[in-house]
Write a protein that holds these residues in place. Structure first.
Motif, PDB file in Angstrom:
ATOM      1  N   LEU A 189      42.392  24.784  36.937  1.00 24.28           N
ATOM      2  CA  LEU A 189      43.614  24.439  36.092  1.00 24.28           C
ATOM      3  C   LEU A 189      44.793  25.129  36.631  1.00 24.28           C
ATOM      4  O   LEU A 189      45.926  24.791  36.528  1.00 24.28           O
ATOM      5  N   CYS A 190      44.610  26.315  37.595  1.00 22.41           N
ATOM      6  CA  CYS A 190      45.714  26.862  38.189  1.00 22.41           C
ATOM      7  C   CYS A 190      45.325  27.623  39.451  1.00 22.41           C
ATOM      8  O   CYS A 190      45.201  28.777  39.805  1.00 22.41           O
ATOM      9  N   PRO A 191      44.802  26.431  40.389  1.00 24.58           N
ATOM     10  CA  PRO A 191      44.445  27.066  41.582  1.00 24.58           C
ATOM     11  C   PRO A 191      45.453  27.710  42.722  1.00 24.58           C
ATOM     12  O   PRO A 191      45.064  28.575  43.226  1.00 24.58           O
ATOM     13  N   GLU A 192      46.613  27.498  42.441  1.00 24.38           N
ATOM     14  CA  GLU A 192      47.973  28.381  43.168  1.00 24.38           C
ATOM     15  C   GLU A 192      47.684  29.939  43.023  1.00 24.38           C
ATOM     16  O   GLU A 192      48.064  30.495  43.614  1.00 24.38           O
ATOM     17  N   GLN A 193      47.003  30.148  41.750  1.00 30.18           N
ATOM     18  CA  GLN A 193      46.759  31.519  41.482  1.00 30.18           C
ATOM     19  C   GLN A 193      45.929  32.272  42.341  1.00 30.18           C
ATOM     20  O   GLN A 193      45.901  33.513  42.683  1.00 30.18           O
ATOM     21  N   LEU A 194      45.175  31.722  43.114  1.00 35.08           N
ATOM     22  CA  LEU A 194      44.212  31.972  44.182  1.00 35.08           C
ATOM     23  C   LEU A 194      44.725  31.888  45.437  1.00 35.08           C
ATOM     24  O   LEU A 194      43.993  32.472  46.515  1.00 35.08           O
ATOM     25  N   MET A 238      49.049  37.085  44.768  1.00 32.63           N
ATOM     26  CA  MET A 238      48.692  38.350  43.953  1.00 32.63           C
ATOM     27  C   MET A 238      49.211  39.473  44.634  1.00 32.63           C
ATOM     28  O   MET A 238      49.089  39.296  46.240  1.00 32.63           O
ATOM     29  N   PRO A 239      49.514  40.415  44.406  1.00 27.48           N
ATOM     30  CA  PRO A 239      49.778  41.851  45.035  1.00 27.48           C
ATOM     31  C   PRO A 239      48.669  42.281  45.908  1.00 27.48           C
ATOM     32  O   PRO A 239      47.841  42.049  45.560  1.00 27.48           O
ATOM     33  N   ALA A 240      49.351  42.844  46.971  1.00 27.53           N
ATOM     34  CA  ALA A 240      48.376  43.341  47.951  1.00 27.53           C
ATOM     35  C   ALA A 240      47.277  44.340  47.249  1.00 27.53           C
ATOM     36  O   ALA A 240      47.427  45.282  46.415  1.00 27.53           O
ATOM     37  N   VAL A 291      45.032  37.388  34.909  1.00 25.81           N
ATOM     38  CA  VAL A 291      45.889  38.332  35.164  1.00 25.81           C
ATOM     39  C   VAL A 291      45.295  38.833  36.624  1.00 25.81           C
ATOM     40  O   VAL A 291      44.285  38.400  37.114  1.00 25.81           O
ATOM     41  N   SER A 292      46.140  39.626  37.191  1.00 23.74           N
ATOM     42  CA  SER A 292      45.791  40.091  38.633  1.00 23.74           C
ATOM     43  C   SER A 292      45.585  41.741  38.364  1.00 23.74           C
ATOM     44  O   SER A 292      46.403  42.481  37.598  1.00 23.74           O
ATOM     45  N   LEU A 293      44.668  42.364  38.722  1.00 26.28           N
ATOM     46  CA  LEU A 293      44.121  43.789  38.422  1.00 26.28           C
ATOM     47  C   LEU A 293      43.933  44.523  39.924  1.00 26.28           C
ATOM     48  O   LEU A 293      43.485  43.865  40.579  1.00 26.28           O
ATOM     49  N   PRO A 294      44.153  45.751  40.141  1.00 26.55           N
ATOM     50  CA  PRO A 294      43.656  46.494  41.166  1.00 26.55           C
ATOM     51  C   PRO A 294      42.379  45.950  41.524  1.00 26.55           C
ATOM     52  O   PRO A 294      41.445  46.200  40.777  1.00 26.55           O
ATOM     53  N   ALA A 295      41.915  45.810  42.941  1.00 25.77           N
ATOM     54  CA  ALA A 295      40.533  45.382  43.119  1.00 25.77           C
ATOM     55  C   ALA A 295      39.517  46.418  43.100  1.00 25.77           C
ATOM     56  O   ALA A 295      38.425  46.000  42.722  1.00 25.77           O
TER      57      ALA A 295
END
Length: 215
Positions: free
Chosen positions: A125-130, A135-137, A182-186
């Motif tokens: 559904l949203c492959p561009e997110q990967l 995402m931020p470093a 969402v993107s979270l700190p790794a």
């Protein structure tokens, strides 16, 4: 001797029949099930009743193996099939209507089997997110899910997204579900991450999402 440039992300050509093809980008650890899910979702097809076979040899492919181990070349042609070889006996995947809420506020929707992993959901559904640089470093992809109250992180990083299915979250077969990407700190994870307030109420999936991915 020419210097070698950074190689573009490899992809597979997925033939869905009737002259329709989809280019699906793959990473070494992308499973063929994820490839099938991404291609079928774009065209509104039921993943649970379909499989893949090699476009040249007509050999049916194991959906559980990764691109790296599949023996397929970059830009290889594979075909979507619907017959007795599509799924193991006893398979009972049922399609669920899934909506993914992005950090931008956009919403992407599609139908996937209840045994689909969260990674399959995102890639479909949203492959561009990967994609690289999306995402931020130092951040990793994460999925939040919950009831009418606070949303909670249920998976962080591709490994957890791959091992967590819609069914494992308690999503009933044939139902509609909304998750948040969402993107979270790794270094983060489900443990120790506080609940995230739910976004403002939006129309239900059944009423028609505000932003729907074309399929």
């Amino acid at each position: 001797r020419r210097k070698r440039s950074h190689a573009a992300m490899p992809f597979l050509q997925v033939d869905l029949g009737r002259g329709v093809r989809e280019k699906v980008p793959v990473a070494p650890n992308t499973t063929l099930r994820e490839v099938l899910s991404a291609a079928c979702t774009k065209r509104g097809l039921d993943v649970a009743t379909r499989g893949l076979r090699h476009g040249r040899t007509r050999k049916h492919l194991d959906l559980s193996i990764t691109f790296r181990l599949s023996g397929l070349d970059n830009n290889a042609l594979i075909e979507v099939v619907e017959d007795g070889h599509t799924a193991p006996r006893g398979s009972s995947q049922a399609p669920c209507r899934v909506a993914v809420q992005l950090e931008s506020g956009d919403r992407r929707t599609g139908s996937l089997g209840d045994e689909s992993s969260l990674l399959e959901v995102v890639r479909a559904l949203c492959p561009e997110q990967l994609a690289d640089g999306a995402m931020p470093a130092g951040h990793a992809p994460a999925i939040l899910y919950g009831g009418s109250g606070d949303l909670r992180v249920v998976a962080t990083g591709e490994d957890q997204l791959r091992s967590t299915t819609l069914a494992s979250l308690g999503v009933a077969r044939g139902s509609a579900v909304l998750v948040r990407f969402v993107s979270l700190p790794a270094e983060g994870g489900p443990e120790g991450i506080p609940a995230v307030p739910a976004p403002p109420p939006q129309p239900s999936i059944a009423d028609g999402p505000a932003q729907e991915r074309a399929v």
